[in-house]
Design a protein around this motif. Structure first.
Motif, mmCIF file in Angstrom:
data_model
loop_
_atom_site.group_PDB
_atom_site.id
_atom_site.type_symbol
_atom_site.label_atom_id
_atom_site.label_comp_id
_atom_site.label_asym_id
_atom_site.label_seq_id
_atom_site.Cartn_x
_atom_site.Cartn_y
_atom_site.Cartn_z
ATOM 1 N N LEU A 550 -37.465 58.790 0.368
ATOM 2 C CA LEU A 550 -37.236 59.446 -0.914
ATOM 3 C C LEU A 550 -37.975 58.714 -2.038
ATOM 4 C CD1 LEU A 550 -33.410 59.987 -0.396
ATOM 5 C CD2 LEU A 550 -35.170 61.764 -0.291
ATOM 6 N N CYS A 551 -38.284 59.485 -3.083
ATOM 7 C CA CYS A 551 -39.034 58.930 -4.208
ATOM 8 C C CYS A 551 -38.598 59.630 -5.496
ATOM 9 C CB CYS A 551 -40.533 59.121 -3.981
ATOM 10 S SG CYS A 551 -41.589 58.184 -5.113
ATOM 11 N N GLY A 552 -38.743 58.944 -6.620
ATOM 12 C CA GLY A 552 -38.446 59.565 -7.899
ATOM 13 C C GLY A 552 -37.151 59.079 -8.511
ATOM 14 N N LEU A 553 -36.795 59.715 -9.625
ATOM 15 C CA LEU A 553 -35.651 59.301 -10.426
ATOM 16 C C LEU A 553 -34.332 59.696 -9.758
ATOM 17 C CD1 LEU A 553 -34.628 58.133 -13.171
ATOM 18 C CD2 LEU A 553 -34.782 60.484 -14.058
ATOM 19 N N ILE A 554 -33.450 58.701 -9.587
ATOM 20 C CA ILE A 554 -32.090 58.973 -9.111
ATOM 21 C C ILE A 554 -31.375 59.812 -10.171
ATOM 22 C CG2 ILE A 554 -29.860 57.860 -8.645
ATOM 23 C CD1 ILE A 554 -31.502 55.459 -7.573
ATOM 24 N N PRO A 555 -30.584 60.829 -9.779
ATOM 25 C CA PRO A 555 -29.861 61.618 -10.775
ATOM 26 C C PRO A 555 -29.084 60.721 -11.727
ATOM 27 C CG PRO A 555 -29.649 62.645 -8.625
ATOM 28 C CD PRO A 555 -30.350 61.337 -8.405
ATOM 29 N N GLN A 556 -29.366 60.835 -13.012
ATOM 30 C CA GLN A 556 -28.811 59.920 -14.005
ATOM 31 C C GLN A 556 -27.532 60.479 -14.628
ATOM 32 O OE1 GLN A 556 -30.122 56.532 -14.732
ATOM 33 N NE2 GLN A 556 -30.554 57.274 -12.658
ATOM 34 N N GLY A 557 -26.526 60.481 -13.839
ATOM 35 C CA GLY A 557 -25.199 60.903 -14.275
ATOM 36 C C GLY A 557 -24.179 60.378 -13.290
ATOM 37 N N ARG A 558 -22.935 60.283 -13.746
ATOM 38 C CA ARG A 558 -21.886 59.791 -12.861
ATOM 39 C C ARG A 558 -21.611 60.794 -11.751
ATOM 40 N NH1 ARG A 558 -18.398 55.630 -14.650
ATOM 41 N NH2 ARG A 558 -19.114 54.679 -16.568
ATOM 42 N N PRO A 559 -21.296 60.287 -10.536
ATOM 43 C CA PRO A 559 -21.210 58.874 -10.172
ATOM 44 C C PRO A 559 -22.506 58.308 -9.585
ATOM 45 C CG PRO A 559 -20.341 60.177 -8.397
ATOM 46 C CD PRO A 559 -20.803 61.165 -9.446
ATOM 47 N N PHE A 560 -23.577 59.140 -9.523
ATOM 48 C CA PHE A 560 -24.771 58.712 -8.780
ATOM 49 C C PHE A 560 -25.469 57.520 -9.429
ATOM 50 C CE2 PHE A 560 -23.908 63.030 -7.490
ATOM 51 C CZ PHE A 560 -24.038 62.946 -6.114
ATOM 52 N N ASN A 561 -25.357 57.386 -10.742
ATOM 53 C CA ASN A 561 -26.015 56.251 -11.404
ATOM 54 C C ASN A 561 -25.147 54.999 -11.445
ATOM 55 O OD1 ASN A 561 -24.189 57.247 -13.238
ATOM 56 N ND2 ASN A 561 -25.545 57.052 -15.018
#
Length: 587
Positions: A550-561
């Motif tokens: 996987l590549c790219g921005l991790i979803p930037q919201g709870r709880p994933f961040n």
């Protein structure tokens, strides 16, 4: 049984009071009692049940005030019953118990149960309700200690404070309630020993102190409760053995002592409990042989002795032994059975649990397979193919055969229509999932556990009719992509496809699984980004994307961040919290 007896008692009293209302001329309610009820109403800051909205007007005895009954001759309130459904989360009351209720001097029945968010303590004024015969404050959020003043209610026949947050010792004063036939203090955090003063409760028929932190021995005086039908002391910290006196309880029907620290052997005197229908001694430290006399219990239909230290040999069961038995659990003892005993194979049992009993050889042939509803033979040494034998279990609902050496192809497996849960994890099962999950799959099937096998092929498309809640297929040889039709699994709570050969991208449709609380996609060959659609899954408590591509921005919201960084390690170029920030080119 306990709840049934409580309901019957309550219905009898309510019916009697209702008949009084309609057999005499109506008298307007006492102004003092009306004021007490309105004070309670004002202490409830939110009422989604709508019950208290009916409390309007001057007359609380005219039948319009829901939950309120009066003595028509005096206009005094005799019954207050406010019960909410625990299965309906939108119905509750929030607030406290007003001390004003203690001024309802003619009250016979007080039930404020299942309201979930009534907090605070029990007012000391409740000790003034000396006419009370039934007091139930179950399944609220009451806390603090159980008031000693409740022991000053001489007429009390039924007391239930179950399902709250009470702590501290059980007050000895409750031993003064000599008219008590039902006591339930279950599902709290009460500690210390069972008070010696309880020896005075000689009219007890139901005693439920389960799910607390009680310690010390089971008191010997319990054997003096000759009318006792139900004894629930499970999930505490009780130690020692079962007192010999307990075996004198000829009316005892249900004895549940599971999940304690009880030790010692079982006495042959257990055969004296001739009314016993349910016996649960699981998760203790009992030792020795299971006494042969236990087979003489004529009414016993449920026997659970699992997770103890019982050893071979099992009792020989002949003739009229265990004539009523329907459910047996001997799992996880020091038993080396080799084969399922013939008496277990021959009886019309609905539940058979022999996990960890060192069973060997091929899957046992049961004389009455069509009777079996639940079967657990996990953690044994069973071999071969079970598919043909399972086809005859037409009533089967739950099947657990994990951690054996079973070897067969899924294409041969024809599950009975009513199966809700199947666990074949950690075997040698091969074949493709498509033979198990297709448009003919039963709508009753809710759980599939196939982790750690040799299953290959692709993840099949999922039909809209599926009601799966758990899909555990990790540690296999499954390839292909995650189908977008996974969005049809709207009931799914747990998804584990880790340690396979899954390729392609994580589909946006995965974000439609709003009930999902466990997601494990780790150790595959997934590519692309983790889709932001996953932020729609508000219930997720655990997720792992580790060891993919996987590549790219991790979803930037709870709880994933805020998940641990380990959930995202060993990928190509994931970035953003909880990992280091993305380079501009990676966004």
């Amino acid at each position: 049984m306990q709840n049934l007896r409580w309901v019957l008692n309550l219905l009898f009293v309510s019916s009697l009071l209702h008949n009084l209302v309609h057999s005499s001329s109506q008298v307007i309610c006492s102004s003092q009692d009306r004021a007490a009820l309105l004070a309670f109403k004002s202490s409830i800051v939110e009422d989604t049940t709508g019950v208290l909205s009916s409390w309007v007007g001057q007359d609380c005895c005219n039948g319009d005030w829901e939950g309120v009954l009066c003595n028509p001759a005096t206009g005094k309130v005799t019954s207050l019953v406010l019960q909410s459904s625990l299965t309906e989360p939108t119905l509750y009351m929030k607030g406290t118990l007003s001390p004003s209720l203690g001024s309802l001097g003619s009250l016979l029945v007080l039930v404020i149960s299942g309201n979930k968010f009534i907090t605070g303590s029990i007012p000391s004024s409740f000790s003034n309700l000396t006419s009370l015969t039934q007091l139930a404050l179950e399944d609220n959020s009451l806390r603090g200690s159980v008031p000693t003043g409740l022991g000053h209610l001489p007429m009390l026949e039924s007391l239930s404070l179950a399902g709250n947050r009470f702590s501290g010792a059980v007050p000895a004063s409750l031993g003064s309630l000599r008219s008590l036939s039902t006591m339930s203090l279950a599902r709290n955090s009460l500690s210390g020993p069972v008070p010696v003063a309880f020896k005075n409760l000689l009219k007890l028929q139901i005693l439920d102190l389960s799910f607390n932190l009680l310690s010390g021995p089971i008191p010997d005086f319990v054997g003096q409760f000759r009318d006792l039908t139900t004894l629930h002391l499970s999930s505490n910290r009780l130690s020692g053995g079962i007192p010999v006196s307990v075996y004198n309880l000829g009316k005892l029907q249900d004895m549940s002592l599971e999940r304690n620290d009880l030790t010692g052997p079982l006495s042959d005197g257990i055969s004296n409990l001739q009314s016993l229908s349910i016996l649960d001694l699981s998760s203790n430290k009992f030792t020795g042989h299971i006494p042969a006399s236990i087979t003489r219990l004529q009414n016993l239909w449920s026997l659970n002795l699992s997770r103890n230290h019982f050893s071979d040999p099992l009792p020989v069961v002949v003739g009229r032994g265990f004539p009523s038995l329907l459910s047996i659990d001997l799992s996880y003892n020091n038993l080396n059975l080799g084969a399922v005993p013939s008496w277990i194979r021959d009886k019309p049992l609905t539940e058979i649990n022999l996990a960890g009993c060192k069973l060997r050889g091929t899957f046992p042939k049961l004389t009455r397979p069509h009777e079996v509803i639940s079967l657990d033979l996990s953690e044994n040494f069973l071999t071969g193919d079970v598919s043909a034998l399972l086809a005859n279990m037409t009533s089967l609902q739950k099947l657990k055969l994990s951690k054996n050496q079973l070897r067969f192809d899924l294409s041969k497996l024809k599950l009975p229509e009513g199966v809700s849960s199947v666990d074949l994890s950690s075997n040698l099962v091969a074949g493709s999932l498509s033979s198990l999950l297709n448009n003919k799959t039963s709508r009753f099937l809710e759980e599939i556990h196939l982790t750690n096998n040799q299953i290959s092929g692709r993840i099949p498309d999922f039909a809209e009719s599926l009601n799966l809640k758990v899909l555990n297929i990790g540690s296999n040889k499954i390839g292909g992509q995650i189908p977008s039709s996974i969005s049809n699994l709207v009931e799914l709570v747990r998804l584990d496809i880790s340690r396979n050969h899954i390729t392609g991208v994580i589909p946006q449709a995965l974000g439609q699984l709003a009930q999902l609380n466990w997601l494990d996609l780790s150790i595959n060959a997934l590519t692309g980004r983790i889709p932001d659609s996953l932020l729609n899954i508000k219930a997720v408590k655990h997720a792992s994307f580790r060891a993919n591509r996987l590549c790219g921005l991790i979803p930037q919201g709870r709880p994933f961040n805020i998940f641990p960084a380990a959930a995202y390690l060993h990928n190509l170029c994931l970035c953003g919290k909880p990992l280091p920030p993305c380079m501009k080119t990676e966004k």
